[in-house]
Motif scaffolding. Structure first.
Motif, PDB file in Angstrom:
ATOM      1  N   HIS A 192       1.003 -12.636   4.057  1.00  0.00           N
ATOM      2  CA  HIS A 192      -0.113 -12.916   4.959  1.00  0.00           C
ATOM      3  C   HIS A 192      -0.726 -11.618   5.479  1.00  0.00           C
ATOM      4  O   HIS A 192      -1.958 -11.483   5.558  1.00  0.00           O
ATOM      5  N   THR A 193       0.137 -10.642   5.820  1.00  0.00           N
ATOM      6  CA  THR A 193      -0.374  -9.357   6.307  1.00  0.00           C
ATOM      7  C   THR A 193      -1.147  -8.626   5.206  1.00  0.00           C
ATOM      8  O   THR A 193      -2.191  -8.031   5.454  1.00  0.00           O
ATOM      9  N   VAL A 194      -0.611  -8.686   3.982  1.00  0.00           N
ATOM     10  CA  VAL A 194      -1.303  -8.047   2.860  1.00  0.00           C
ATOM     11  C   VAL A 194      -2.663  -8.698   2.644  1.00  0.00           C
ATOM     12  O   VAL A 194      -3.668  -8.003   2.404  1.00  0.00           O
ATOM     13  N   ARG A 195      -2.719 -10.010   2.750  1.00  0.00           N
ATOM     14  CA  ARG A 195      -3.998 -10.703   2.581  1.00  0.00           C
ATOM     15  C   ARG A 195      -5.004 -10.233   3.622  1.00  0.00           C
ATOM     16  O   ARG A 195      -6.182  -9.998   3.301  1.00  0.00           O
ATOM     17  N   THR A 196      -4.551 -10.074   4.859  1.00  0.00           N
ATOM     18  CA  THR A 196      -5.448  -9.585   5.910  1.00  0.00           C
ATOM     19  C   THR A 196      -5.945  -8.181   5.594  1.00  0.00           C
ATOM     20  O   THR A 196      -7.145  -7.877   5.740  1.00  0.00           O
ATOM     21  N   HIS A 197      -5.031  -7.299   5.142  1.00  0.00           N
ATOM     22  CA  HIS A 197      -5.434  -5.931   4.787  1.00  0.00           C
ATOM     23  C   HIS A 197      -6.443  -5.944   3.645  1.00  0.00           C
ATOM     24  O   HIS A 197      -7.429  -5.197   3.663  1.00  0.00           O
ATOM     25  N   MET A 198      -6.204  -6.779   2.630  1.00  0.00           N
ATOM     26  CA  MET A 198      -7.131  -6.846   1.493  1.00  0.00           C
ATOM     27  C   MET A 198      -8.509  -7.320   1.933  1.00  0.00           C
ATOM     28  O   MET A 198      -9.537  -6.786   1.490  1.00  0.00           O
ATOM     29  N   GLY A 223      -0.729  -7.534  -7.609  1.00  0.00           N
ATOM     30  CA  GLY A 223      -1.168  -8.711  -6.881  1.00  0.00           C
ATOM     31  C   GLY A 223      -0.648  -8.707  -5.463  1.00  0.00           C
ATOM     32  O   GLY A 223       0.112  -7.815  -5.047  1.00  0.00           O
ATOM     33  N   ARG A 224      -1.030  -9.741  -4.708  1.00  0.00           N
ATOM     34  CA  ARG A 224      -0.679  -9.775  -3.284  1.00  0.00           C
ATOM     35  C   ARG A 224       0.831  -9.751  -3.065  1.00  0.00           C
ATOM     36  O   ARG A 224       1.341  -9.019  -2.222  1.00  0.00           O
ATOM     37  N   LYS A 225       1.577 -10.535  -3.845  1.00  0.00           N
ATOM     38  CA  LYS A 225       3.030 -10.581  -3.677  1.00  0.00           C
ATOM     39  C   LYS A 225       3.669  -9.235  -3.998  1.00  0.00           C
ATOM     40  O   LYS A 225       4.556  -8.760  -3.269  1.00  0.00           O
ATOM     41  N   ALA A 226       3.200  -8.596  -5.079  1.00  0.00           N
ATOM     42  CA  ALA A 226       3.758  -7.293  -5.469  1.00  0.00           C
ATOM     43  C   ALA A 226       3.438  -6.231  -4.425  1.00  0.00           C
ATOM     44  O   ALA A 226       4.269  -5.364  -4.127  1.00  0.00           O
ATOM     45  N   VAL A 227       2.237  -6.290  -3.853  1.00  0.00           N
ATOM     46  CA  VAL A 227       1.879  -5.334  -2.798  1.00  0.00           C
ATOM     47  C   VAL A 227       2.776  -5.541  -1.583  1.00  0.00           C
ATOM     48  O   VAL A 227       3.251  -4.582  -0.958  1.00  0.00           O
ATOM     49  N   ALA A 228       3.025  -6.802  -1.240  1.00  0.00           N
ATOM     50  CA  ALA A 228       3.884  -7.100  -0.097  1.00  0.00           C
ATOM     51  C   ALA A 228       5.284  -6.533  -0.307  1.00  0.00           C
ATOM     52  O   ALA A 228       5.873  -5.939   0.611  1.00  0.00           O
ATOM     53  N   GLU A 229       5.824  -6.700  -1.510  1.00  0.00           N
ATOM     54  CA  GLU A 229       7.157  -6.161  -1.791  1.00  0.00           C
ATOM     55  C   GLU A 229       7.157  -4.645  -1.780  1.00  0.00           C
ATOM     56  O   GLU A 229       8.109  -4.020  -1.299  1.00  0.00           O
ATOM     57  N   ARG A 230       6.091  -4.038  -2.306  1.00  0.00           N
ATOM     58  CA  ARG A 230       6.022  -2.568  -2.368  1.00  0.00           C
ATOM     59  C   ARG A 230       5.957  -1.964  -0.972  1.00  0.00           C
ATOM     60  O   ARG A 230       6.607  -0.943  -0.706  1.00  0.00           O
ATOM     61  N   LEU A 231       5.156  -2.572  -0.095  1.00  0.00           N
ATOM     62  CA  LEU A 231       4.918  -1.987   1.227  1.00  0.00           C
ATOM     63  C   LEU A 231       5.775  -2.623   2.320  1.00  0.00           C
ATOM     64  O   LEU A 231       5.598  -2.296   3.504  1.00  0.00           O
ATOM     65  N   PHE A 232       6.675  -3.527   1.924  1.00  0.00           N
ATOM     66  CA  PHE A 232       7.561  -4.194   2.887  1.00  0.00           C
ATOM     67  C   PHE A 232       6.755  -4.915   3.962  1.00  0.00           C
ATOM     68  O   PHE A 232       7.016  -4.792   5.168  1.00  0.00           O
ATOM     69  N   LEU A 233       5.768  -5.683   3.514  1.00  0.00           N
ATOM     70  CA  LEU A 233       4.921  -6.460   4.407  1.00  0.00           C
ATOM     71  C   LEU A 233       4.976  -7.918   3.990  1.00  0.00           C
ATOM     72  O   LEU A 233       5.394  -8.254   2.873  1.00  0.00           O
ATOM     73  N   SER A 234       4.542  -8.786   4.875  1.00  0.00           N
ATOM     74  CA  SER A 234       4.458 -10.201   4.510  1.00  0.00           C
ATOM     75  C   SER A 234       3.199 -10.426   3.683  1.00  0.00           C
ATOM     76  O   SER A 234       2.207  -9.700   3.836  1.00  0.00           O
ATOM     77  N   ARG A 249      -5.667   2.095   2.955  1.00  0.00           N
ATOM     78  CA  ARG A 249      -5.759   2.945   1.762  1.00  0.00           C
ATOM     79  C   ARG A 249      -4.560   2.724   0.849  1.00  0.00           C
ATOM     80  O   ARG A 249      -4.689   2.745  -0.385  1.00  0.00           O
ATOM     81  N   GLU A 250      -3.381   2.527   1.451  1.00  0.00           N
ATOM     82  CA  GLU A 250      -2.201   2.220   0.632  1.00  0.00           C
ATOM     83  C   GLU A 250      -2.416   0.918  -0.138  1.00  0.00           C
ATOM     84  O   GLU A 250      -2.089   0.814  -1.333  1.00  0.00           O
ATOM     85  N   VAL A 251      -2.953  -0.076   0.554  1.00  0.00           N
ATOM     86  CA  VAL A 251      -3.219  -1.359  -0.096  1.00  0.00           C
ATOM     87  C   VAL A 251      -4.247  -1.182  -1.213  1.00  0.00           C
ATOM     88  O   VAL A 251      -4.105  -1.747  -2.307  1.00  0.00           O
TER      89      VAL A 251
END
Length: 292
Positions: free
Chosen positions: A239-245, A226-237, A215-217
């Motif tokens: 690759h992990t953000v891509r999996t969540h998306m 975008g994926r990179k901005a989401v990763a920085e916002r949520l402190f995730l890699s 839900r956060e994603v």
């Protein structure tokens, strides 16, 4: 009830000024006209600043729909006491009572942005001016557009060629918190509203199937990150953000970020809050403590 202040918003100048003149002939109605959404917003703001806010806004459903540089189609004739008829000449016949003069419709200023249509204007002023009642003027009855108007906050939907008596009854009715629709539209509008609610309920059910992290994603996706901005916002890699998306798209049953965002908005999911600004000044972490 005291005097009623009405703002007519229509980019067909002849129709707007004729309708304003007809309404101004009523002893308890003060009326002005605006030719665009920005002009209407200026008029609303100016009236509020002067302590004389408008009570009712009459808005063309297709406001601003004509592409720039094109001549708008001839609108329906303005309402009269007995029903529609062609616009009267500027000079009154001998022995008749001419309506009170109204100011010309202000034209839009060069380069001003405007909502796509009158319904967008209604939605835009709903939160900032909750006491203002909006009535949409339409050249044809369209259940889907009428339902959109009600969802946007309109209190009524009226045909442009209705009688002046009918329009005045609607104006006075919405000020009593009544909702006015043509009887022929009721069934279609109810069907549209029911379908919209069903789609919202289904969207809510799908969103509830997501994990808290998903839900956060999704909220970040709604915010346009975008994926990179989401990763920085949520402190995730990334690759992990891509999996969540990918999981979000699969659980929502859609195949694109755009479709996921549209479904999320139907379910009432808002965008993620903006990231807090970085700390300013010389801040250094020492032994678990922040020192400046």
């Amino acid at each position: 009830m005291g005097r009623i202040r009405v703002l007519v918003v229509d980019d067909h100048r002849i129709f707007a000024e004729s309708l304003a003149a007809a309404l101004a002939a009523e002893p308890d109605v003060d009326v002005s006209a605006a030719g665009s959404s920005p002009a209407a917003l200026r008029a609303l703001g100016r009236a509020a600043a002067e302590g004389r806010p408008y009570d009712v806004m009459l808005v063309d459903a297709e406001l601003g729909a004509q592409p720039p540089g094109t001549m708008p189609a001839a609108p329906a004739p303005p309402p009269t006491a007995s029903g529609p008829r062609p616009t009267a000449p500027a000079s009154a016949a001998p022995g008749s009572t001419a309506p009170a003069p109204t100011a010309p419709v202000p034209a839009p200023r060069q380069g001003e942005p405007a909502p796509a249509d009158g319904i967008s204007l209604v939605a835009g002023v709903r939160s900032s001016r909750p006491a203002l009642r909006s009535v949409v003027l339409a050249e044809q009855d369209d259940p889907r557009c009428a339902a959109r108007a009600l969802q946007a906050g309109a209190s009524g939907w009226v045909a442009k060629d209705c009688s002046l008596q009918r329009l005045l009854a609607v104006i006075r009715g919405v000020l009593r918190d009544e909702t006015h629709l043509p009887p022929a539209l009721l069934t279609g509008v109810l069907r549209e509203l029911t379908a919209a609610r069903r789609h919202r309920t289904e969207s809510e059910r799908l969103v509830e199937s997501l994990t808290p992290r998903e839900r956060e994603v999704l909220r970040c996706m709604v915010a346009g990150l975008g994926r990179k901005a989401v990763a920085e916002r949520l402190f995730l890699s990334p690759h992990t953000v891509r999996t969540h998306m990918q999981n979000v798209l699969g659980k929502l049953g859609v195949h694109s970020t755009l479709a996921a965002v549209a479904l999320a908005r139907r379910a009432g999911v808002g965008p993620a809050e903006p990231a807090p600004p970085p700390l300013t000044g010389d801040v250094v972490e020492r032994g678990g403590q922040l020192a400046q």
